[in-house]
Design a protein around this motif. Structure first.
Motif, PDB file in Angstrom:
ATOM      1  N   VAL A  19      -7.999  -6.343   5.013  1.00  0.00           N
ATOM      2  CA  VAL A  19      -8.613  -5.443   5.995  1.00  0.00           C
ATOM      3  C   VAL A  19      -7.536  -4.689   6.766  1.00  0.00           C
ATOM      4  CG1 VAL A  19     -10.009  -5.337   8.100  1.00  0.00           C
ATOM      5  CG2 VAL A  19     -10.736  -6.792   6.188  1.00  0.00           C
ATOM      6  N   ALA A  20      -6.439  -5.382   7.078  1.00  0.00           N
ATOM      7  CA  ALA A  20      -5.344  -4.713   7.795  1.00  0.00           C
ATOM      8  C   ALA A  20      -4.762  -3.576   6.960  1.00  0.00           C
ATOM      9  CB  ALA A  20      -4.258  -5.733   8.145  1.00  0.00           C
ATOM     10  N   LEU A  21      -4.715  -3.747   5.647  1.00  0.00           N
ATOM     11  CA  LEU A  21      -4.256  -2.668   4.779  1.00  0.00           C
ATOM     12  C   LEU A  21      -5.242  -1.503   4.802  1.00  0.00           C
ATOM     13  CD1 LEU A  21      -2.999  -4.663   1.638  1.00  0.00           C
ATOM     14  CD2 LEU A  21      -1.610  -3.646   3.446  1.00  0.00           C
ATOM     15  N   LEU A  22      -6.539  -1.817   4.762  1.00  0.00           N
ATOM     16  CA  LEU A  22      -7.558  -0.768   4.819  1.00  0.00           C
ATOM     17  C   LEU A  22      -7.484   0.014   6.128  1.00  0.00           C
ATOM     18  CD1 LEU A  22     -10.643  -2.678   3.354  1.00  0.00           C
ATOM     19  CD2 LEU A  22      -9.519  -0.712   2.318  1.00  0.00           C
ATOM     20  N   GLU A  23      -7.219  -0.694   7.220  1.00  0.00           N
ATOM     21  CA  GLU A  23      -7.164  -0.056   8.536  1.00  0.00           C
ATOM     22  C   GLU A  23      -5.901   0.761   8.735  1.00  0.00           C
ATOM     23  OE1 GLU A  23      -9.597  -3.244  11.313  1.00  0.00           O
ATOM     24  OE2 GLU A  23      -7.495  -3.627  10.824  1.00  0.00           O
ATOM     25  N   GLY A  24      -4.870   0.494   7.914  1.00  0.00           N
ATOM     26  CA  GLY A  24      -3.590   1.145   8.118  1.00  0.00           C
ATOM     27  C   GLY A  24      -2.719   0.439   9.126  1.00  0.00           C
ATOM     28  N   ASN A  25      -3.131  -0.771   9.562  1.00  0.00           N
ATOM     29  CA  ASN A  25      -2.341  -1.550  10.513  1.00  0.00           C
ATOM     30  C   ASN A  25      -1.217  -2.323   9.833  1.00  0.00           C
ATOM     31  OD1 ASN A  25      -3.933  -0.716  12.673  1.00  0.00           O
ATOM     32  ND2 ASN A  25      -5.407  -2.372  12.358  1.00  0.00           N
ATOM     33  N   ASP A  68       0.830  -1.193   0.000  1.00  0.00           N
ATOM     34  CA  ASP A  68       0.000   0.000   0.000  1.00  0.00           C
ATOM     35  C   ASP A  68       0.868   1.247   0.000  1.00  0.00           C
ATOM     36  OD1 ASP A  68      -2.160   1.736   0.208  1.00  0.00           O
ATOM     37  OD2 ASP A  68      -2.124   1.691   2.395  1.00  0.00           O
ATOM     38  N   GLU A  69       0.653   2.116  -0.963  1.00  0.00           N
ATOM     39  CA  GLU A  69       1.354   3.394  -1.024  1.00  0.00           C
ATOM     40  C   GLU A  69       0.363   4.556  -1.019  1.00  0.00           C
ATOM     41  OE1 GLU A  69       4.387   3.514  -3.997  1.00  0.00           O
ATOM     42  OE2 GLU A  69       5.355   1.688  -3.277  1.00  0.00           O
ATOM     43  N   GLY A  70      -0.758   4.319  -0.336  1.00  0.00           N
ATOM     44  CA  GLY A  70      -1.766   5.365  -0.190  1.00  0.00           C
ATOM     45  C   GLY A  70      -3.141   4.987  -0.680  1.00  0.00           C
ATOM     46  N   LEU A  71      -3.225   3.942  -1.510  1.00  0.00           N
ATOM     47  CA  LEU A  71      -4.503   3.578  -2.127  1.00  0.00           C
ATOM     48  C   LEU A  71      -5.522   3.075  -1.112  1.00  0.00           C
ATOM     49  CD1 LEU A  71      -6.268   3.040  -4.634  1.00  0.00           C
ATOM     50  CD2 LEU A  71      -5.187   0.779  -4.777  1.00  0.00           C
ATOM     51  N   PHE A  72      -5.106   2.194  -0.209  1.00  0.00           N
ATOM     52  CA  PHE A  72      -6.078   1.527   0.659  1.00  0.00           C
ATOM     53  C   PHE A  72      -6.738   2.504   1.630  1.00  0.00           C
ATOM     54  CE2 PHE A  72      -4.123  -2.196  -1.059  1.00  0.00           C
ATOM     55  CZ  PHE A  72      -5.116  -3.165  -1.008  1.00  0.00           C
ATOM     56  N   GLY A  73      -5.989   3.467   2.124  1.00  0.00           N
ATOM     57  CA  GLY A  73      -6.601   4.471   2.987  1.00  0.00           C
ATOM     58  C   GLY A  73      -7.683   5.251   2.261  1.00  0.00           C
ATOM     59  N   ARG A  74      -7.429   5.567   0.987  1.00  0.00           N
ATOM     60  CA  ARG A  74      -8.427   6.298   0.200  1.00  0.00           C
ATOM     61  C   ARG A  74      -9.620   5.414  -0.130  1.00  0.00           C
ATOM     62  NH1 ARG A  74      -3.469   8.250  -2.102  1.00  0.00           N
ATOM     63  NH2 ARG A  74      -3.674   7.018  -4.015  1.00  0.00           N
ATOM     64  N   LEU A  75      -9.373   4.109  -0.305  1.00  0.00           N
ATOM     65  CA  LEU A  75     -10.482   3.183  -0.546  1.00  0.00           C
ATOM     66  C   LEU A  75     -11.410   3.119   0.662  1.00  0.00           C
ATOM     67  CD1 LEU A  75      -8.763   0.173  -2.365  1.00  0.00           C
ATOM     68  CD2 LEU A  75     -10.482   1.725  -3.328  1.00  0.00           C
ATOM     69  N   ALA A  76     -10.825   3.111   1.863  1.00  0.00           N
ATOM     70  CA  ALA A  76     -11.648   3.076   3.065  1.00  0.00           C
ATOM     71  C   ALA A  76     -12.512   4.330   3.181  1.00  0.00           C
ATOM     72  CB  ALA A  76     -10.760   2.916   4.297  1.00  0.00           C
ATOM     73  N   THR A  77     -11.909   5.464   2.895  1.00  0.00           N
ATOM     74  CA  THR A  77     -12.666   6.726   2.949  1.00  0.00           C
ATOM     75  C   THR A  77     -13.792   6.728   1.925  1.00  0.00           C
ATOM     76  OG1 THR A  77     -10.691   7.917   3.694  1.00  0.00           O
ATOM     77  CG2 THR A  77     -12.481   9.229   2.770  1.00  0.00           C
ATOM     78  N   LEU A  78     -13.497   6.266   0.702  1.00  0.00           N
ATOM     79  CA  LEU A  78     -14.512   6.221  -0.340  1.00  0.00           C
ATOM     80  C   LEU A  78     -15.621   5.236   0.017  1.00  0.00           C
ATOM     81  CD1 LEU A  78     -15.533   6.931  -3.177  1.00  0.00           C
ATOM     82  CD2 LEU A  78     -14.090   5.081  -4.067  1.00  0.00           C
ATOM     83  N   GLY A  79     -15.234   4.049   0.522  1.00  0.00           N
ATOM     84  CA  GLY A  79     -16.235   3.055   0.877  1.00  0.00           C
ATOM     85  C   GLY A  79     -17.191   3.560   1.939  1.00  0.00           C
ATOM     86  N   ALA A  80     -16.656   4.266   2.925  1.00  0.00           N
ATOM     87  CA  ALA A  80     -17.504   4.824   3.981  1.00  0.00           C
ATOM     88  C   ALA A  80     -18.455   5.874   3.411  1.00  0.00           C
ATOM     89  CB  ALA A  80     -16.637   5.428   5.071  1.00  0.00           C
ATOM     90  N   ALA A  81     -17.933   6.730   2.531  1.00  0.00           N
ATOM     91  CA  ALA A  81     -18.781   7.780   1.954  1.00  0.00           C
ATOM     92  C   ALA A  81     -19.890   7.189   1.099  1.00  0.00           C
ATOM     93  CB  ALA A  81     -17.921   8.735   1.127  1.00  0.00           C
ATOM     94  N   MET A  82     -19.571   6.180   0.317  1.00  0.00           N
ATOM     95  CA  MET A  82     -20.580   5.569  -0.541  1.00  0.00           C
ATOM     96  C   MET A  82     -21.611   4.802   0.276  1.00  0.00           C
ATOM     97  SD  MET A  82     -18.283   4.236  -3.778  1.00  0.00           S
ATOM     98  CE  MET A  82     -19.745   3.624  -4.620  1.00  0.00           C
ATOM     99  N   GLY A  83     -21.195   4.254   1.418  1.00  0.00           N
ATOM    100  CA  GLY A  83     -22.118   3.514   2.268  1.00  0.00           C
ATOM    101  C   GLY A  83     -22.881   4.377   3.251  1.00  0.00           C
TER     102      GLY A  83
END
Length: 388
Positions: free
Chosen positions: A345-351, A296-311
């Protein structure tokens, strides 16, 4: 997005295979130049034969340097009946004209080759051991002789919206005749913002959403890629080794390493592996290892933000939902699948910033073993999943 490229004339054919576009043209083969003429006369005649019947061709000057075994055609200008325009500042043949060591094209410019006005320019294309000084007009022969080994530098694509793509360099070593092959792409830059502005209006919102996730809102996507393959011959079988890496800058890094000991069907050659998908399907796999790294070089954090906004939920709620779904799929498909999903999921969380999946193949199998029962793959393969 930009309209599909329409390649119908020799100008397009001239560039298509050096760029590995692989399109169909259906043009008949020309007669060969008289072998008794000098290299300069032969080059001019072969170039005119290549473009014959498709438009007008002008050649500024053709000269040969005997001491260095080189013949050069300068200032080629071609305009097809369809209005496409191709210009080449220098067309240089190095070595024996009948079997040149290298053909170099410099200062290439192709205009009006899209459904709307467009310009593609290339600083230089170098073809190593191309088989002949001027490419044949027959598509298959062109593919065989002009896709073996090439290097391209300084590509720019301009449309009405401005410059939409640039490529610093591309190098292709096709086939496995010498046991090695590969493709190297350095700094492919796409201006997604300009390309989206050219797309149908009803598609722009969705495309901008994708662009923002990939580029962190900059609208500019940069890609570097390496694909390498090697065939290691043994007494009873060979080993296909491949390592690849794709980097989307400020977004994602993918690494794929493959080592497959295999027995080819009788009469098959290793060089055919990448050209014939049926050959790989018919080969017998003697085990093997596959390793995939997702960085991950920044993509997964943005995916989490987008997923939350869309949901319509908070980011914490979205991540909790993702964990619950990963655990649920794990109960359905087993712990190996669950470990992969929990790694994502760990990538999405930033862990974690990197997920590695190592897969071991059984002692003897073929691709049909896996294609026939994809849901049973976890039982046929061994997995080792790590996050870092």
């Amino acid at each position: 997005m930009s309209p599909p490229i329409r390649l119908t004339s020799p100008s397009a054919l001239f560039l298509s295979l050096p760029l590995a576009l692989g399109l169909s043209f259906g043009i008949a083969s020309p007669a060969l130049a008289d072998a008794e003429r000098g290299p300069a006369d032969r080059l001019e005649a072969d170039l005119r034969a290549f473009f014959a019947g498709e438009g007008t061709l002008e050649i500024g000057e053709v000269s040969s340097a005997l001491l260095r075994s080189r013949v050069t055609a300068e200032d080629l200008r071609f305009e097809s009946h369809d209005g496409e325009r191709l210009s080449v500042e220098h067309y240089i043949v190095h070595g024996d004209y009948d079997r040149p060591d290298e053909v170099t094209l410099e200062g290439i410019r192709l205009e009006a080759f899209l459904d709307e006005p467009g310009v593609m320019s290339i600083e230089q294309v170098v073809l190593n051991d191309p088989g002949r000084a001027v490419p044949p007009r027959d598509e298959e022969a062109l593919a065989e002789q002009w896709q073996g080994s090439l290097a391209l530098s300084g590509l720019t694509l301009e449309l009405d919206a401005g410059t939409v793509a640039t490529l610093a360099s591309l190098r292709l070593d096709g086939g496995l005749e010498d046991g090695n092959g590969g493709l190297w792409v350095e700094t492919l830059t796409l201006d997604l913002a300009k390309m989206i502005d050219m797309a149908p209006e009803e598609e722009r919102t969705r495309l901008r959403m994708v662009s923002n996730v990939l580029t962190d809102g900059s609208g500019e996507l940069q890609l570097d890629a390496i694909f390498r393959g090697e065939w290691q011959e043994g007494e009873s079988h060979g080993v296909l080794v491949s390592d690849s890496e794709i980097t989307l800058r400020d977004a994602l890094r993918l690494v794929l390493d493959v080592e497959l000991p295999l027995v080819l069907p009788e009469g098959a050659e290793p060089a055919e592996l990448f050209d014939d998908s049926d050959l790989m399907e018919d080969a017998t796999l003697l085990g093997g290892d596959i390793r995939l790294i997702i960085g991950d070089e920044g993509l997964f954090g943005r995916l989490a933000t987008l997923g939350a906004a869309m949901g319509g939920v908070t980011e914490a709620q979205y991540l909790e939902q993702a964990r619950t779904q990963a655990q649920g799929f794990g109960m359905m498909f087993g712990p190996q699948v669950q470990s992969i999903l929990m790694g994502l999921v760990a990538l999405l969380e930033g862990n974690a910033s990197e997920l590695e999946i190592a897969v071991g193949l059984p002692a003897e199998s073929n691709l049909a073993t896996y294609a026939g029962d994809p849901l049973g793959l976890p039982d046929k393969l061994s997995f080792n999943v790590q996050t870092r």
